[in-house]
Design a protein around this motif. Structure first.
Motif, PDB file in Angstrom:
ATOM      1  N   LEU A 144      -2.249   1.913   2.548  1.00 27.84           N
ATOM      2  CA  LEU A 144      -2.835   1.535   1.263  1.00 27.84           C
ATOM      3  C   LEU A 144      -2.416   2.513   0.179  1.00 27.84           C
ATOM      4  O   LEU A 144      -2.306   3.716   0.419  1.00 27.84           O
ATOM      5  CB  LEU A 144      -4.363   1.523   1.373  1.00 27.84           C
ATOM      6  N   CYS A 145      -2.183   1.986  -1.019  1.00 25.48           N
ATOM      7  CA  CYS A 145      -1.823   2.836  -2.150  1.00 25.48           C
ATOM      8  C   CYS A 145      -3.031   3.711  -2.481  1.00 25.48           C
ATOM      9  O   CYS A 145      -4.103   3.196  -2.784  1.00 25.48           O
ATOM     10  CB  CYS A 145      -1.440   1.953  -3.338  1.00 25.48           C
ATOM     11  N   PRO A 146      -2.861   5.034  -2.407  1.00 32.93           N
ATOM     12  CA  PRO A 146      -4.017   5.912  -2.640  1.00 32.93           C
ATOM     13  C   PRO A 146      -4.526   5.823  -4.088  1.00 32.93           C
ATOM     14  O   PRO A 146      -5.691   6.113  -4.353  1.00 32.93           O
ATOM     15  CB  PRO A 146      -3.484   7.316  -2.336  1.00 32.93           C
ATOM     16  N   ALA A 147      -3.658   5.367  -4.996  1.00 32.31           N
ATOM     17  CA  ALA A 147      -4.050   5.320  -6.408  1.00 32.31           C
ATOM     18  C   ALA A 147      -5.002   4.159  -6.706  1.00 32.31           C
ATOM     19  O   ALA A 147      -5.744   4.198  -7.679  1.00 32.31           O
ATOM     20  CB  ALA A 147      -2.812   5.220  -7.287  1.00 32.31           C
ATOM     21  N   CYS A 148      -4.987   3.100  -5.896  1.00 27.63           N
ATOM     22  CA  CYS A 148      -5.784   1.936  -6.277  1.00 27.63           C
ATOM     23  C   CYS A 148      -6.615   1.337  -5.146  1.00 27.63           C
ATOM     24  O   CYS A 148      -7.275   0.321  -5.340  1.00 27.63           O
ATOM     25  CB  CYS A 148      -4.884   0.860  -6.900  1.00 27.63           C
ATOM     26  N   LYS A 149      -6.584   1.919  -3.937  1.00 27.81           N
ATOM     27  CA  LYS A 149      -7.358   1.305  -2.847  1.00 27.81           C
ATOM     28  C   LYS A 149      -8.855   1.374  -3.187  1.00 27.81           C
ATOM     29  O   LYS A 149      -9.310   2.309  -3.832  1.00 27.81           O
ATOM     30  CB  LYS A 149      -7.057   1.980  -1.510  1.00 27.81           C
ATOM     31  N   THR A 204      -5.766  -3.304  -3.890  1.00 29.99           N
ATOM     32  CA  THR A 204      -5.947  -3.988  -5.169  1.00 29.99           C
ATOM     33  C   THR A 204      -4.594  -4.157  -5.858  1.00 29.99           C
ATOM     34  O   THR A 204      -4.139  -5.267  -6.036  1.00 29.99           O
ATOM     35  CB  THR A 204      -6.941  -3.268  -6.088  1.00 29.99           C
ATOM     36  N   GLY A 205      -3.926  -3.075  -6.182  1.00 31.45           N
ATOM     37  CA  GLY A 205      -2.628  -3.188  -6.835  1.00 31.45           C
ATOM     38  C   GLY A 205      -2.637  -2.484  -8.174  1.00 31.45           C
ATOM     39  O   GLY A 205      -3.575  -2.645  -8.956  1.00 31.45           O
ATOM     40  N   CYS A 206      -1.618  -1.711  -8.416  1.00 29.30           N
ATOM     41  CA  CYS A 206      -1.488  -1.001  -9.687  1.00 29.30           C
ATOM     42  C   CYS A 206      -0.003  -0.779  -9.924  1.00 29.30           C
ATOM     43  O   CYS A 206       0.828  -1.154  -9.120  1.00 29.30           O
ATOM     44  CB  CYS A 206      -2.248   0.321  -9.659  1.00 29.30           C
ATOM     45  N   GLU A 207       0.286  -0.143 -11.035  1.00 28.92           N
ATOM     46  CA  GLU A 207       1.689   0.064 -11.376  1.00 28.92           C
ATOM     47  C   GLU A 207       2.400   0.907 -10.309  1.00 28.92           C
ATOM     48  O   GLU A 207       3.550   0.661  -9.991  1.00 28.92           O
ATOM     49  CB  GLU A 207       1.764   0.755 -12.727  1.00 28.92           C
ATOM     50  N   ALA A 208       1.688   1.881  -9.759  1.00 27.59           N
ATOM     51  CA  ALA A 208       2.308   2.813  -8.806  1.00 27.59           C
ATOM     52  C   ALA A 208       2.800   2.116  -7.549  1.00 27.59           C
ATOM     53  O   ALA A 208       3.694   2.604  -6.871  1.00 27.59           O
ATOM     54  CB  ALA A 208       1.311   3.909  -8.433  1.00 27.59           C
ATOM     55  N   CYS A 209       2.207   0.958  -7.246  1.00 25.66           N
ATOM     56  CA  CYS A 209       2.594   0.286  -5.997  1.00 25.66           C
ATOM     57  C   CYS A 209       3.173  -1.102  -6.266  1.00 25.66           C
ATOM     58  O   CYS A 209       3.169  -1.938  -5.376  1.00 25.66           O
ATOM     59  CB  CYS A 209       1.401   0.218  -5.042  1.00 25.66           C
ATOM     60  N   TYR A 210       3.654  -1.340  -7.484  1.00 28.28           N
ATOM     61  CA  TYR A 210       4.224  -2.638  -7.866  1.00 28.28           C
ATOM     62  C   TYR A 210       3.261  -3.780  -7.587  1.00 28.28           C
ATOM     63  O   TYR A 210       3.651  -4.853  -7.153  1.00 28.28           O
ATOM     64  CB  TYR A 210       5.571  -2.887  -7.156  1.00 28.28           C
TER      65      TYR A 210
HETATM   66 ZN   LIG Z   1      -1.566   0.993  -6.296  1.00 28.35          ZN
END
Ligand SMILES: [Zn+2]
Length: 477
Positions: free
Chosen positions: A371-376, A403-409
């Motif tokens: 999981l992307c640590p920036a948006c999980k 969820t999804g954010c810029e850091a993880c496309y």
């Molecule tokens: Zn993310």
């Protein structure tokens, strides 16, 4: 809506709306027939007003289905690249003249740790997608008239015939630019609207592969290393395509690579070059297959042999012979489980007693996205979400969802980790192989062998990955 039911749009569906329409109305296409058009809309918008306006615009009966604002934003960013695409396109035009787009594209993909670049052509446009952590991400949209020049440039770099447009072609580019140097495998496939090109970026640098960092649990690693240290026998890694088997093999070879050992490999393709190891590229067109290479290798006095894959009886036979004559053989095999390797070898006409006497360690592996640590996002967990009949190894009260954010496309995931199941074959297990006993769970439990499911569950319980990511693994056990 559950994240597990993520909405996926086909390229055809995406075409039903223009980028401007999609963003302006914050809508996404769902279904379209002669007189009906169903769409997803942002539930914070006025439904009736939107419906009326879209009916006028399209002349079709409109059906709307609500999605959350966040979901709509995510899908719009994913399928209707707004600023990025515009930027990409201008960048492309500017650089096209200087012929640098290809270099930019490859360097960029490499920096994003992408494994493949796909250049695809449709009726009216072309798109460039790259694969990151196993998932395709759209990167550029090109005008159709910009496409032929790009394809020609690739073909010339890969020494392919630019006049040949009807047959598939394969080639290789040695890419050198600034601090990058690596090989690219090029595959060109004619499709309905033109040639589709896939560039596989091969890493020439194995310095970052470290057996200790791939994802082995302490116990599994210890068992695995015991097998690697044995001077003879076959060590097999199983798993589907793209499960990271080759990386594990390279990490193992790095460990074994000593001046005192003669190591030979036959691979397709050679993904990493390792100094001090004799690597041979498979070339079936000239008769250099896995089995014939193995035959030649045995006359080259090797200590360790790595065979890219055992996929036919002849290769299996040669690998067994190499192991019987005092060599350590490392290879991969296409099976679902570590113990399944045994029946696969028997299916390939290897007598069970020979499998029993040569198989040294059998490993299964999968890659799990983290999981992307920036948006999980943390949520309360309900045990009803597990597959039916699955018994959790520990209680989980909270879990994380993507969820999804810029850091993880906007994928919700970033990076991957391998999960393993390592079975060292001892005398008792060798007897089970000889007896072709496929039900050995009890024996494995006695030995403390952790299954793929248990190891994957550990990542989930730890909050490193989501339930949906490991779900298929839980299902199998
Ligand atoms: Zn993310």
């Amino acid at each position: 809506m559950n994240v597990a039911e993520e909405i996926i749009l086909s390229p055809d569906q995406v075409h039903w709306l223009s980028k401007e329409q999609a963003w302006h109305y914050r809508i996404l296409p769902k279904n379209k027939s002669k007189d009906r058009f169903s769409l997803y809309f942002d539930s914070s918008h006025d439904r009736t007003e939107l419906e009326a306006e879209l009916e006028i615009l399209t002349g079709l009966t409109i059906q709307l289905e609500p999605l959350s604002t966040e979901q709509v934003s995510r899908l719009l960013s994913k399928y209707y690249l707004k600023d990025n695409a515009a930027q990409g396109a201008t960048q492309l035009q500017a650089q096209h003249q200087s012929d640098d787009f290809l270099i930019t594209l490859i360097s960029e993909a490499k920096n994003l740790k992408s494994s493949d670049i796909h250049i695809e052509v449709y009726e009216s446009k072309c798109r460039v997608r790259i694969r990151i952590d196993g998932m395709m991400v759209e990167r550029y949209l090109l005008k159709k008239d910009e496409y032929p020049a790009l394809i020609n440039k690739i073909k010339i770099s890969a020494n392919l015939d630019i006049a040949e447009k009807r047959l598939p072609q394969d080639g290789r580019i040695n890419f050198k630019h600034q601090d990058h140097q690596f090989d690219i495998r090029v595959s060109v496939l004619p499709t309905l609207y033109g040639e589709k090109v896939v560039l596989r970026l091969l890493s020439n640098d194995a310095t970052n592969i470290d057996l200790y960092k791939l994802g082995f649990s302490e116990n599994d690693l210890e068992n695995y290393l015991q097998g690697v240290k044995r001077p003879t026998g076959i060590l097999l890694i199983s798993g589907p395509t793209g499960s990271g088997k080759t990386t594990t093999l390279y990490a193992t070879l790095k460990l074994l690579n000593k001046e005192t050992r003669n190591i030979l490999t036959i691979e397709d393709p050679i993904e990493y070059t390792l100094e001090g190891i004799n690597q041979v590229q498979l070339k079936e067109s000239i008769g250099l297959g896995f089995a014939s290479a193995l035959r030649t290798f045995l006359r080259q006095d090797p200590d360790v042999i790595m065979v890219g894959e055992i996929r036919d009886p002849e290769t299996a036979n040669m690998a067994i012979r190499a192991a019987l004559t005092g060599h350590l053989v490392l290879s991969t095999i296409h099976t679902n489980s570590a113990w399944g390797t045994v029946s696969r070898l028997i299916d390939m006409k290897i007598p069970p007693f020979l499998v029993a006497s040569t198989l040294n360690t059998t490993v299964a592996q999968r890659l799990v996205r983290l999981l992307c640590p920036a948006c999980k996002k943390q949520e309360a967990f309900d045990a009803k979400l597990y597959p039916r009949q699955f018994k959790p190894y520990q209680q989980v009260s909270h879990h994380f969802v993507p969820t999804g954010c810029e850091a993880c496309y906007y994928t919700g995931y970033k990076g991957r980790k391998a999960v393993y199941e390592v079975i060292p074959i001892d005398q008792e297990l060798a007897i089970e192989i000889k007896n072709e006993n496929m039900y050995i769970q009890e024996l494995l439990r006695e030995r403390g062998v952790q299954t793929l499911a248990e190891n994957a569950f550990g990542l989930f319980a730890n909050g490193d990955t989501s339930l949906e990511e490991i779900y298929p693994l839980l299902f199998n056990y």
